[in-house]
Enzyme design. Sequence first.
Site, PDB file in Angstrom:
ATOM      1  N   GLU A 125       1.010  -1.367   0.336  1.00 35.07           N
ATOM      2  CA  GLU A 125       0.262   0.085   0.105  1.00 35.07           C
ATOM      3  C   GLU A 125       0.505   1.140  -0.345  1.00 35.07           C
ATOM      4  O   GLU A 125       1.891   1.285   0.528  1.00 35.07           O
ATOM      5  CB  GLU A 125      -0.750   0.256   1.041  1.00 35.07           C
ATOM      6  CG  GLU A 125      -2.336   1.530   0.991  1.00 35.07           C
ATOM      7  CD  GLU A 125      -2.745   1.100   2.640  1.00 35.07           C
ATOM      8  OE1 GLU A 125      -2.897   0.305   3.093  1.00 35.07           O
ATOM      9  OE2 GLU A 125      -3.786   2.519   2.399  1.00 35.07           O
ATOM     10  N   GLY A 265       3.530   1.785  11.079  1.00 34.34           N
ATOM     11  CA  GLY A 265       2.989   1.557  11.912  1.00 34.34           C
ATOM     12  C   GLY A 265       2.720   0.135  11.860  1.00 34.34           C
ATOM     13  O   GLY A 265       3.277  -1.118  12.475  1.00 34.34           O
ATOM     14  N   ALA A 266       2.269  -0.256  10.535  1.00 32.78           N
ATOM     15  CA  ALA A 266       1.609  -1.935  10.440  1.00 32.78           C
ATOM     16  C   ALA A 266       1.135  -1.678   9.233  1.00 32.78           C
ATOM     17  O   ALA A 266       0.460  -0.288   8.731  1.00 32.78           O
ATOM     18  CB  ALA A 266       0.897  -2.379  11.670  1.00 32.78           C
ATOM     19  N   HIS A 301      -6.512  -2.412  15.071  1.00 32.22           N
ATOM     20  CA  HIS A 301      -6.694  -1.085  14.080  1.00 32.22           C
ATOM     21  C   HIS A 301      -6.290  -2.028  12.346  1.00 32.22           C
ATOM     22  O   HIS A 301      -7.659  -1.743  12.247  1.00 32.22           O
ATOM     23  CB  HIS A 301      -5.884   0.194  13.643  1.00 32.22           C
ATOM     24  CG  HIS A 301      -5.709   1.037  12.192  1.00 32.22           C
ATOM     25  ND1 HIS A 301      -6.264   1.934  12.204  1.00 32.22           N
ATOM     26  CD2 HIS A 301      -5.088   0.377  11.309  1.00 32.22           C
ATOM     27  CE1 HIS A 301      -6.498   2.613  11.606  1.00 32.22           C
ATOM     28  NE2 HIS A 301      -5.909   1.246  11.295  1.00 32.22           N
ATOM     29  N   GLU A 302      -5.193  -2.454  12.699  1.00 34.94           N
ATOM     30  CA  GLU A 302      -5.205  -3.742  11.538  1.00 34.94           C
ATOM     31  C   GLU A 302      -5.942  -4.838  11.355  1.00 34.94           C
ATOM     32  O   GLU A 302      -6.540  -5.539  10.030  1.00 34.94           O
ATOM     33  CB  GLU A 302      -3.344  -4.284  11.551  1.00 34.94           C
ATOM     34  CG  GLU A 302      -2.985  -3.147  11.622  1.00 34.94           C
ATOM     35  CD  GLU A 302      -2.763  -1.648  10.976  1.00 34.94           C
ATOM     36  OE1 GLU A 302      -3.249  -2.301   9.778  1.00 34.94           O
ATOM     37  OE2 GLU A 302      -2.156  -0.920  11.228  1.00 34.94           O
ATOM     38  N   HIS A 305      -9.767  -4.540   9.958  1.00 34.22           N
ATOM     39  CA  HIS A 305     -10.048  -3.433   8.310  1.00 34.22           C
ATOM     40  C   HIS A 305      -9.580  -4.908   8.121  1.00 34.22           C
ATOM     41  O   HIS A 305     -10.419  -4.710   6.416  1.00 34.22           O
ATOM     42  CB  HIS A 305      -7.762  -3.366   8.083  1.00 34.22           C
ATOM     43  CG  HIS A 305      -8.011  -1.938   7.572  1.00 34.22           C
ATOM     44  ND1 HIS A 305      -8.471  -0.648   7.658  1.00 34.22           N
ATOM     45  CD2 HIS A 305      -6.629  -0.892   8.539  1.00 34.22           C
ATOM     46  CE1 HIS A 305      -7.542   0.845   7.411  1.00 34.22           C
ATOM     47  NE2 HIS A 305      -6.246   0.395   7.655  1.00 34.22           N
ATOM     48  N   GLU A 324      -9.511   4.150   6.827  1.00 34.89           N
ATOM     49  CA  GLU A 324      -8.694   4.637   7.748  1.00 34.89           C
ATOM     50  C   GLU A 324      -9.115   5.731   8.572  1.00 34.89           C
ATOM     51  O   GLU A 324      -9.360   4.961   9.618  1.00 34.89           O
ATOM     52  CB  GLU A 324      -7.472   5.233   6.952  1.00 34.89           C
ATOM     53  CG  GLU A 324      -6.309   5.160   6.085  1.00 34.89           C
ATOM     54  CD  GLU A 324      -5.945   3.245   6.692  1.00 34.89           C
ATOM     55  OE1 GLU A 324      -6.323   3.301   7.578  1.00 34.89           O
ATOM     56  OE2 GLU A 324      -5.265   2.775   6.070  1.00 34.89           O
TER      57      GLU A 324
HETATM   58  N1  B3K Z   1      -3.296   1.231   5.612  1.00 34.83           N
HETATM   59  C1  B3K Z   1      -1.830   0.857   5.967  1.00 34.83           C
HETATM   60  C2  B3K Z   1      -1.000   2.533   6.088  1.00 34.83           C
HETATM   61  C3  B3K Z   1      -0.434   2.279   4.522  1.00 34.83           C
HETATM   62  C4  B3K Z   1       0.397   4.072   4.609  1.00 34.83           C
HETATM   63  C5  B3K Z   1       0.764   3.596   2.931  1.00 34.83           C
HETATM   64  N2  B3K Z   1       2.145   4.610   2.584  1.00 34.83           N
HETATM   65  C6  B3K Z   1      -1.803   0.795   7.920  1.00 34.83           C
HETATM   66  C7  B3K Z   1      -3.333   1.145   8.470  1.00 34.83           C
HETATM   67  O1  B3K Z   1      -3.596   2.621   7.716  1.00 34.83           O
HETATM   68  O2  B3K Z   1      -3.267   0.235   9.006  1.00 34.83           O
HETATM   69 ZN    ZN Z   2      -5.243   1.692   8.495  1.00 33.57          ZN
END
Ligand code: B3K
Ligand code: ZN
Length: 882
Positions: A125, A265-266, A301-302, A305, A324
Amino acid sequence: MSEGKINKTVYLKDYCPPDYQIKTVHLSFYLGEEHTKVHTKLSITRSLGKEAPLVLHGEALELLSIQLNGQLLTENSYQINSEFLILHQVSDQFILEIETKIYPQKNTTLSGLYVSEGNFCTQCEAEGFRRITYFLDRPDVMATYTTTIIGNKEKYPVLLSNGNLIDQGDKEHGEHFATWQDPFPKPSYLFALVAGKLSSIQDKFTTLSGREVSLSIYVQPHNIEKCAHAMASLKRAMAWDEQAYGREYDLDNYMIVAVDDFNMGAMENKGLNIFNSKFILANPETATDTDYQYIEGVIGHEYFHNWSGNRITCRDWFQLSLKEGFTVFRDQQFSASQSGAVVKRIEDVNRLRTYQFREDAGPMAHPVRPESYEEINNFYTVTIYEKGAEVVRMLHTLLGETGFRKGTDLYFERHDGQAVTTDDFVKALEDANQANFFQFRLWYSQAGTPELHVQSSYDVDQQIYTLKIKQICPPTPDQPHKKPFHLPLTMGLLDSYGKHIPIELVGENYITEGIRILELKNQEETFVFKNIPTKPIPSLLRGFSTPVKLHFELSDEERCFLLAHDSDPFNRWEAGQQLAVKIILSLTKYYQEEKSLNVPSIFIEAIAKVLENYQTDDQSFIAQLLVLPSEHYLSEFMEVIDPEALYQARTFLRQTLAHSLKDSFNTIYHRLTSEKPYSFNPQEVGRRALCNICLGYLMALDETEIHQHCFQQFKTADNMTDRIAALSYLADTKSTEREAALSMFYDQWKQDSLVMDKWLSIQASAKCDDALEIVKQLTSHSAFKLTNPNKVRALIGAFCQNNLVNFHHPSGDGYKFLGEFIRKLDPLNPQIAARLVSIFSFWKRYDSKRQVLMKDQLEQISHSPNLSKDIQEITLKSLKMN
Ligand code: B3K
Ligand code: ZN
């Protein structure tokens, strides 16, 4: 500007559905020590009615071969450049096979496939997949992936990708392979691969419907003892999402891998999250309470998603906040449920007001759904994340818990498996509740922080209280004129005992006890409250129900009253903050005018009262009440930011409180110091926070005896929270204990990279005159590594963002240092360099001398050869602020 590269702006209005769809993807990776070969087999279908050529994205790739339906293509049958591979002659349905060569060991951008500490990992991403193979690298192209990884068995015993392991075995020459299949169609940005020497901890989770999911966390073998908290957090997050949103996990396994070199972060890759090790590894000796909380929050958070992002993804990157903003809101709710809603809300609001409000008033201001971008990586911002979450929070407030859940249920059901827009999200919430959010949608399209100006009047004869509210939204670079927002203003009216006065509005025939949500839609609104027996004290914007700047005149006495009595604890905290802001700003002015400084006694008395209740109130909350507003936050209130005066004024207030309330701080500190072994739970976290805040005030007295005591805490603490608090206070002193503590800390932890980040950060943040010199020296220390983002954030980020008085030194030396550093980092890792350059984007906020110095750095940067798109976009937009 550098020659050769011209940034292209991408516009939301130009969005077109893809000309082709990719249905299935078969990938084979041949991992090597010099390079990696990737074989990609795609089944592609032309979208109905489209005639355009096939244009695949590709970046930093060496093309080895292409086959169309099994036929090798010659060089004159396709076009290739540094961004695309174009095939003009393709049929409606075909199989394309592509072989590329890439260099993961040399990939310092940490985007695409790269190597961290000898292990392969990916970050796709937003647009990293195109650095692996040619592809339609956009989120609205969703395919199922089968991935085979072939590599040396000894060097890379663990081979992982998304989905289920369907085959594995040995090959010749010491190699082995694994094949993974992900049954869920996904966009390329969610692809992941990991290969390396990793150990794992395993656990299980049984979903609501009784399916068993196996959970694994993979780390470098020496970190295996530090995964328990992350695993426990994951299980809590899974249970919470079932209960709060009815969302169950869908694959049979959930894997997390921790890597040391990671840009953020992740990453929520389907079934195979990749994490910055900072957000996985913890034990009491090496991680602070804040680290523990962050780990829980990021894991949540992850995980969340998986539904808000993966099952339902974004149509295009302008919709980034769809996943997000919503997911941040969900992780905020989760964290609030685990360790206390009020303190979590205070932390989130602090962050929003400090960083997002500033962004919204600067050259990079953009709406939650931006209209255009040059480099998408520059748009992973506090606006997309935090303001996006506030917008979802307002929808939650307007619909109420039940209505919001009905809305999200419909959203998940309606759009499962699709790539959609923020508008689709709002529409689902509307449809499930027969609501109308036509005007509310402006929150997605208009940038800038609205300002609410409130005036009140009380008519004793008629027993009527009136609030007149005017909203103004300041112009932003691309949007000079704004329409009024639809916003929920949560409020209450208090009598002189702090009790709620029932709320009855003229024109309504019902009474609300206590809290009331006023819905504002017009530029000016008047609310008339009847049957108000005495002049009330209003408690406005409770829980920060809408992301605005509130202007409402209250006397110091009224603020102290709210600090002591408001039944909304968030507003108790807010009243104290407002008072502190007012006092520090006036001290700043006095300092600039070289007048003597004085703190109003009413504030000292109010803080004394807060301290008196240290045993009855939540101690985490009391700790928050005692933290003065940050220099960053305070600077937003200054017409022209004066970092030196602000620092002196804030320090003076701290020292005055410390002198006046020394006994209380001392008593609380000693009473709360505990011999109990470390445990991570809300009470203990609160106790440690309050204890260390008190120690901080005592250290502000700069007395030898207290230095010694602090050093003692540093040496004897059984946990990193207490140890690092003591070390950071000592680092701000000129005491003999300072050097001793820093070197003891280094000796004890030099093997632990994450702990060394703390050591770097503390020195970079220390308010001593030679901070810049120390930072410069540390850039060549073995504990620092230019290519590791955590190190850059810990040293350079901390100096430029936590040490404002030194970074903004009138000599401009801090600016020069940062400018040079950015130029060195950009060719290696443009994403991280771009984060740093945005520090300069606020140059207009300072006095003319500093403006010249900062602008000069921006200009020098913008003239560097081969500047990244990332940096070009920010420097150019910042320089346009002329
Ligand atoms: N979705 C990723 C962030 C990606 C950043 C790319 N430059 C982490 C998050 O928001 O969970
Ligand atoms: Zn995120």
